[in-house]
Design an enzyme around this catalytic site. Sequence first.
Site, mmCIF file in Angstrom:
data_model
loop_
_atom_site.group_PDB
_atom_site.id
_atom_site.type_symbol
_atom_site.label_atom_id
_atom_site.label_comp_id
_atom_site.label_asym_id
_atom_site.label_seq_id
_atom_site.Cartn_x
_atom_site.Cartn_y
_atom_site.Cartn_z
ATOM 1 N N ALA A 62 0.833 -1.205 0.000
ATOM 2 C CA ALA A 62 0.000 0.000 0.000
ATOM 3 C C ALA A 62 0.870 1.257 0.000
ATOM 4 O O ALA A 62 1.974 1.267 0.520
ATOM 5 C CB ALA A 62 -0.901 0.007 1.222
ATOM 6 N N PHE A 64 1.852 3.036 -2.741
ATOM 7 C CA PHE A 64 2.408 3.385 -4.053
ATOM 8 C C PHE A 64 1.294 3.917 -4.945
ATOM 9 O O PHE A 64 1.448 4.912 -5.635
ATOM 10 C CB PHE A 64 3.075 2.164 -4.698
ATOM 11 C CG PHE A 64 3.850 2.503 -5.945
ATOM 12 C CD1 PHE A 64 5.187 2.842 -5.861
ATOM 13 C CD2 PHE A 64 3.228 2.514 -7.186
ATOM 14 C CE1 PHE A 64 5.901 3.184 -7.004
ATOM 15 C CE2 PHE A 64 3.931 2.863 -8.337
ATOM 16 C CZ PHE A 64 5.269 3.195 -8.246
ATOM 17 N N LYS A 66 -1.989 5.123 -4.118
ATOM 18 C CA LYS A 66 -2.934 5.504 -3.068
ATOM 19 C C LYS A 66 -4.343 5.702 -3.611
ATOM 20 O O LYS A 66 -5.322 5.522 -2.895
ATOM 21 C CB LYS A 66 -2.462 6.792 -2.385
ATOM 22 C CG LYS A 66 -1.253 6.590 -1.482
ATOM 23 C CD LYS A 66 -0.842 7.883 -0.808
ATOM 24 C CE LYS A 66 0.451 7.756 -0.042
ATOM 25 N NZ LYS A 66 0.290 7.337 1.356
ATOM 26 N N ASN A 111 9.297 8.459 4.728
ATOM 27 C CA ASN A 111 8.164 9.242 4.241
ATOM 28 C C ASN A 111 7.296 9.712 5.392
ATOM 29 O O ASN A 111 7.162 9.040 6.415
ATOM 30 C CB ASN A 111 7.344 8.444 3.219
ATOM 31 C CG ASN A 111 6.200 7.650 3.847
ATOM 32 O OD1 ASN A 111 5.112 8.198 4.080
ATOM 33 N ND2 ASN A 111 6.447 6.386 4.165
ATOM 34 N N PHE A 115 -1.178 10.254 4.386
ATOM 35 C CA PHE A 115 -2.429 9.834 3.732
ATOM 36 C C PHE A 115 -2.951 10.898 2.752
ATOM 37 O O PHE A 115 -4.139 11.246 2.754
ATOM 38 C CB PHE A 115 -3.533 9.529 4.766
ATOM 39 C CG PHE A 115 -3.353 8.254 5.553
ATOM 40 C CD1 PHE A 115 -2.381 7.322 5.233
ATOM 41 C CD2 PHE A 115 -4.193 7.988 6.632
ATOM 42 C CE1 PHE A 115 -2.233 6.148 5.970
ATOM 43 C CE2 PHE A 115 -4.057 6.811 7.374
ATOM 44 C CZ PHE A 115 -3.075 5.891 7.051
ATOM 45 N N SER A 175 0.054 3.493 10.217
ATOM 46 C CA SER A 175 0.870 4.553 9.624
ATOM 47 C C SER A 175 1.345 5.493 10.708
ATOM 48 O O SER A 175 0.557 5.910 11.559
ATOM 49 C CB SER A 175 0.070 5.351 8.597
ATOM 50 O OG SER A 175 0.766 6.553 8.297
ATOM 51 N N ASN A 177 2.188 8.530 10.290
ATOM 52 C CA ASN A 177 2.086 9.924 9.855
ATOM 53 C C ASN A 177 0.712 10.553 10.026
ATOM 54 O O ASN A 177 0.471 11.654 9.556
ATOM 55 C CB ASN A 177 2.539 10.023 8.395
ATOM 56 C CG ASN A 177 3.961 9.525 8.230
ATOM 57 O OD1 ASN A 177 4.852 9.947 8.970
ATOM 58 N ND2 ASN A 177 4.171 8.610 7.302
ATOM 59 N N THR A 178 -0.196 9.842 10.677
ATOM 60 C CA THR A 178 -1.498 10.424 11.035
ATOM 61 C C THR A 178 -1.574 10.405 12.553
ATOM 62 O O THR A 178 -1.580 9.327 13.158
ATOM 63 C CB THR A 178 -2.652 9.609 10.407
ATOM 64 O OG1 THR A 178 -2.588 9.750 8.979
ATOM 65 C CG2 THR A 178 -4.013 10.095 10.885
ATOM 66 N N LYS A 213 -3.278 -4.272 9.304
ATOM 67 C CA LYS A 213 -1.847 -3.977 9.081
ATOM 68 C C LYS A 213 -1.246 -3.341 10.329
ATOM 69 O O LYS A 213 -1.764 -2.341 10.826
ATOM 70 C CB LYS A 213 -1.690 -3.050 7.873
ATOM 71 C CG LYS A 213 -0.222 -2.784 7.515
ATOM 72 C CD LYS A 213 -0.107 -2.170 6.132
ATOM 73 C CE LYS A 213 1.329 -1.876 5.771
ATOM 74 N NZ LYS A 213 1.451 -1.323 4.411
ATOM 75 N N ASN A 242 4.136 -2.273 8.574
ATOM 76 C CA ASN A 242 4.221 -0.916 8.048
ATOM 77 C C ASN A 242 5.645 -0.379 8.263
ATOM 78 O O ASN A 242 6.532 -1.110 8.678
ATOM 79 C CB ASN A 242 3.172 -0.039 8.764
ATOM 80 C CG ASN A 242 2.590 1.006 7.827
ATOM 81 O OD1 ASN A 242 3.329 1.692 7.122
ATOM 82 N ND2 ASN A 242 1.274 1.144 7.819
ATOM 83 N N GLY A 264 12.342 -0.115 3.682
ATOM 84 C CA GLY A 264 13.469 -0.631 2.913
ATOM 85 C C GLY A 264 14.379 -1.501 3.760
ATOM 86 O O GLY A 264 13.988 -2.002 4.825
HETATM 87 C C1 FMN Z 1 6.225 6.566 0.344
HETATM 88 C C2 FMN Z 1 5.509 5.492 1.095
HETATM 89 C C3 FMN Z 1 4.147 5.619 1.302
HETATM 90 C C4 FMN Z 1 3.458 4.624 2.008
HETATM 91 N N1 FMN Z 1 2.114 4.761 2.170
HETATM 92 C C5 FMN Z 1 1.431 3.776 2.815
HETATM 93 C C6 FMN Z 1 0.024 3.861 2.952
HETATM 94 O O1 FMN Z 1 -0.633 4.787 2.465
HETATM 95 N N2 FMN Z 1 -0.600 2.857 3.627
HETATM 96 C C7 FMN Z 1 0.067 1.784 4.149
HETATM 97 O O2 FMN Z 1 -0.558 0.892 4.740
HETATM 98 N N3 FMN Z 1 1.402 1.666 4.012
HETATM 99 C C8 FMN Z 1 2.084 2.634 3.352
HETATM 100 N N4 FMN Z 1 3.444 2.511 3.211
HETATM 101 C C9 FMN Z 1 4.143 1.344 3.808
HETATM 102 C C10 FMN Z 1 4.358 0.209 2.806
HETATM 103 O O3 FMN Z 1 3.120 -0.295 2.366
HETATM 104 C C11 FMN Z 1 5.171 -0.941 3.443
HETATM 105 O O4 FMN Z 1 4.411 -1.497 4.507
HETATM 106 C C12 FMN Z 1 6.505 -0.492 4.001
HETATM 107 O O5 FMN Z 1 7.075 0.505 3.190
HETATM 108 C C13 FMN Z 1 7.501 -1.647 4.139
HETATM 109 O O6 FMN Z 1 7.797 -2.238 2.892
HETATM 110 P P1 FMN Z 1 9.112 -1.826 2.020
HETATM 111 O O7 FMN Z 1 10.285 -1.890 2.935
HETATM 112 O O8 FMN Z 1 9.160 -2.829 0.911
HETATM 113 O O9 FMN Z 1 8.875 -0.445 1.521
HETATM 114 C C14 FMN Z 1 4.154 3.490 2.513
HETATM 115 C C15 FMN Z 1 5.529 3.369 2.282
HETATM 116 C C16 FMN Z 1 6.209 4.341 1.582
HETATM 117 C C17 FMN Z 1 7.694 4.187 1.345
#
Ligand code: FMN
Length: 352
Positions: A62, A64, A66, A111, A115, A175, A177-178, A213, A242, A264
């Site tokens: 999630a 990428f 939105k 990030n 939302f 998340s 960020n909220t 999640k 997350n 990452g």
């Molecule tokens: C720029 C960015 C925006 C994200 N936005 C959301 C989101 O809107 N909702 C959500 O559940 N997770 C969001 N995530 C978290 C990812 O879905 C994922 O759980 C997390 O990045 C770990 O995976 P990764 O290491 O492969 O990025 C976001 C991650 C990134 C980098």
Amino acid sequence: MTPGLASALMPLLRGMDAEAAHGLALRALNFGLAGRNAATDDPVLATDAFGLSFRNPIGLAAGFDKDAAAVLPLLRLGFGFVEAGTVTPLPQPGNPRPRLFRLPEDRAVINRMGFNNGGLDAFRARLAALPRPLPGIVGANIGVNKEGAVPERDYPALYAALAPLADYIVVNVSSPNTPGLRDLQGEERLGAILDAIGRARAGLERAPPLLVKLAPDLANAALEPLVETCAARGVSGLVLTNTTIGRPEGLRGRHRSEAGGLSGAPLRDRATEVLRRCFRLARGRLALIGAGGVSSGEDALAKIRAGASLVQLYTGFALSGPALVPRIKRELAAALRREGFASVAGAVGTGA
Ligand SMILES: Cc1cc2nc3c(=O)[nH]c(=O)nc-3n(C[C@H](O)[C@H](O)[C@H](O)COP(=O)(O)O)c2cc1C
């Protein structure tokens, strides 16, 4: 264009501001510029989870997409599933920019998007307009607005509105960020939200599997009550995890002190640890989706062996580009065979 050719454009995107590059990538996807990986998947990758059949277990996490604006081209890149969202009831702009930072030296991103999204009505209209049947599974990730949220009202309303259109639905309470969102991960509060969704589900003709999640920053001791809360309320699975508000030692990227969620490579091991613990606690009652730092077939297999039925990625895909999708699938199929597994399902939890 093939994913390989499309990936050749990645240096251009890397030279741009991170959020501008993301916007351009989404537009390129919709113009068909990011390529297709139409080859049929290796049968060893086919797998089932929460009653759905996946042609391969590699999904886009999630955040990428939105707004569910590029679901079809993303599935055409070869993802077995795409989780669109997070979508909130009303549109909202998110936090001020800059709010997305690359840490290339760490193979990581920070990030604090907050939302940003076009709201439920636009999201639902885009899902409704997709040509069916789709070439993969589409999930919807739901969240609440920054202002005026009533979680026990909003999550059930989002669930009910998207139930006819999504193959599965994820309650995002993780998340960073909220403000206040992660407090909804308390056992009692989450239970109340899930009960409210349960009441909404009872009246629906179609009630897709419900997932929750969680954050990697939960204390280990908090996981057991959360797993029990979910299992007792008919939740089908968990997405683990997350982004983290932690900043592991050794980060080198110049943006490492920015506020927000880190994703990452530096997140990978903690996310896998949470996954492994939840797998042990769930004892087969919940299907798990592993996310956090996946950028190779070996990473994917490590998540599967720790208990994931499916795997998602965001940061690896954003940093490497579309060629990563066929590569991970190829590597995972080879790794499964090398380790003597005849299927993904046969490997799930074997290292837990
Ligand atoms: C720029 C960015 C925006 C994200 N936005 C959301 C989101 O809107 N909702 C959500 O559940 N997770 C969001 N995530 C978290 C990812 O879905 C994922 O759980 C997390 O990045 C770990 O995976 P990764 O290491 O492969 O990025 C976001 C991650 C990134 C980098």
